[in-house]
Scaffold this motif. Structure first.
Motif, PDB file in Angstrom:
ATOM      1  N   TYR A   1     -28.238  16.566  -6.465  1.00 41.50           N
ATOM      2  CA  TYR A   1     -27.364  15.399  -6.314  1.00 41.50           C
ATOM      3  C   TYR A   1     -26.411  15.586  -5.137  1.00 41.50           C
ATOM      4  CZ  TYR A   1     -24.248  11.550  -7.427  1.00 41.50           C
ATOM      5  OH  TYR A   1     -23.517  10.397  -7.355  1.00 41.50           O
TER       6      TYR A   1
ATOM      7  N   TYR B   1     -28.281  14.840  -2.121  1.00 45.88           N
ATOM      8  CA  TYR B   1     -28.485  13.386  -2.071  1.00 45.88           C
ATOM      9  C   TYR B   1     -27.267  12.709  -1.445  1.00 45.88           C
ATOM     10  CZ  TYR B   1     -29.277   8.682  -4.132  1.00 45.88           C
ATOM     11  OH  TYR B   1     -29.453   7.343  -4.359  1.00 45.88           O
TER      12      TYR B   1
ATOM     13  N   ASN C   1     -29.135   5.036  -6.635  1.00 45.07           N
ATOM     14  CA  ASN C   1     -29.277   5.865  -7.835  1.00 45.07           C
ATOM     15  C   ASN C   1     -29.584   4.995  -9.055  1.00 45.07           C
ATOM     16  OD1 ASN C   1     -29.410   8.124  -9.413  1.00 45.07           O
ATOM     17  ND2 ASN C   1     -27.229   8.581  -9.356  1.00 45.07           N
TER      18      ASN C   1
ATOM     19  N   THR D   1     -35.478   9.430  -8.300  1.00 49.00           N
ATOM     20  CA  THR D   1     -34.706   8.338  -7.715  1.00 49.00           C
ATOM     21  C   THR D   1     -34.862   8.313  -6.209  1.00 49.00           C
ATOM     22  OG1 THR D   1     -33.060   8.287  -9.490  1.00 49.00           O
ATOM     23  CG2 THR D   1     -32.375   7.453  -7.358  1.00 49.00           C
TER      24      THR D   1
ATOM     25  N   VAL E   1     -32.850  12.852 -10.236  1.00 53.01           N
ATOM     26  CA  VAL E   1     -32.454  12.723  -8.830  1.00 53.01           C
ATOM     27  C   VAL E   1     -33.657  12.733  -7.889  1.00 53.01           C
ATOM     28  CG1 VAL E   1     -31.132  13.756  -6.939  1.00 53.01           C
ATOM     29  CG2 VAL E   1     -30.128  13.611  -9.226  1.00 53.01           C
TER      30      VAL E   1
ATOM     31  N   GLY F   1     -30.371   6.949 -12.184  1.00 45.78           N
ATOM     32  CA  GLY F   1     -29.122   7.545 -12.646  1.00 45.78           C
ATOM     33  C   GLY F   1     -28.271   6.549 -13.407  1.00 45.78           C
TER      34      GLY F   1
END
Length: 245
Positions: free
Chosen positions: A30, A33, A186, A221, A218, A189
């Motif tokens: 993350y 990301y 996201n 996504t 993650v 998420g």
């Protein structure tokens, strides 16, 4: 002028109590990301608002000529001073938005990672930032998305609101900025957050669930969002340009 921080109850500062928008050691994917989303829009000089302990800003140092880190919390400011001690190319500031920011030389990029949602006077906060951003420069905004996901966690960490592209776009426009990028991100998420925190009644993300989320949700996504623009997400991402003089 008062700061929106003054009217929001926030957790006491400290290594364990900080609201860690980077997900901590359990969320390396993350954190990557976040960096990969923000980095393409960052220039050569950057001001980060709400730097915490400085982990996120530090990643940009190889590409920057100048970095300014800042926080409202005295503990964080102290830790930032220790972290970047002896660096002439790095400045540490303490202030809460909206305010006149004590910055003599303007930067070309301002970054707010999960900060704006803490501030009632959000448009005025962005105006404060625009005044210390070079004409044509960018203000990069990362905020939690969608009030349907608002729950006990948001209240505990002092979130005034969660945004949609429409509501964030209205705030950006009110501040006199021009959105270049404005979208939810996201997507998976957001669904996971709704299931665990809202529907499941979890008041604070469990580190074990965070680790699973980081390893599975993650990457999935990121793959999905390479091909489609999601209609919804845990986060709303905006890159706003300061009008050229």
């Amino acid at each position: 002028m008062s700061s929106g921080y003054d009217r929001v109850v926030q957790p006491a500062a400290g290594d364990e109590a900080l609201e860690n928008h980077l997900g901590g050691d359990e969320a390396k994917n993350y954190r990557q990301y976040e960096f990969d989303m923000v980095a393409p829009h960052v220039g050569r000089s950057m001001l980060e608002i709400g730097s915490g302990l400085g982990h996120f800003a530090e990643q940009f140092l190889p590409r920057l000529d100048r970095l300014v880190v800042s926080d409202f919390d005295p503990y964080c400011v102290e830790q930032l001073g220790k972290r970047f001690e002896g660096r002439d190319d790095i400045s540490v500031l303490q202030f809460g938005l909206p305010t006149e920011i004590p910055l003599e030389d303007k930067v070309d990029t301002v970054v707010l990672m999960n900060v704006l949602e803490h501030i009632e006077e959000d448009a005025e906060a962005l105006r404060s930032l625009a005044r210390v951003t070079q004409p044509g420069g960018r203000i990069i905004i990362w905020v939690p998305g969608y009030m349907q996901l608002y729950g006990d966690f948001d209240r505990k960490v002092g979130h005034v609101q969660r945004y949609t592209p429409k509501t964030l776009g209205a705030t950006v426009a009110k501040a006199g900025l021009e959105p270049e990028v404005l979208k939810p991100i996201n997507f998976l998420g957001g669904i996971a957050w709704w299931a665990a925190v809202r529907r499941g009644g979890v008041g604070y993300p469990d580190p074990r669930l965070v680790k699973i989320y980081d390893r599975t949700v993650v990457p999935a996504t990121r793959l999905i969002e390479r091909f489609i623009r999601p209609p919804f997400g845990q986060t709303v991402f905006c890159v706003a340009r300061v009008p050229a003089a």
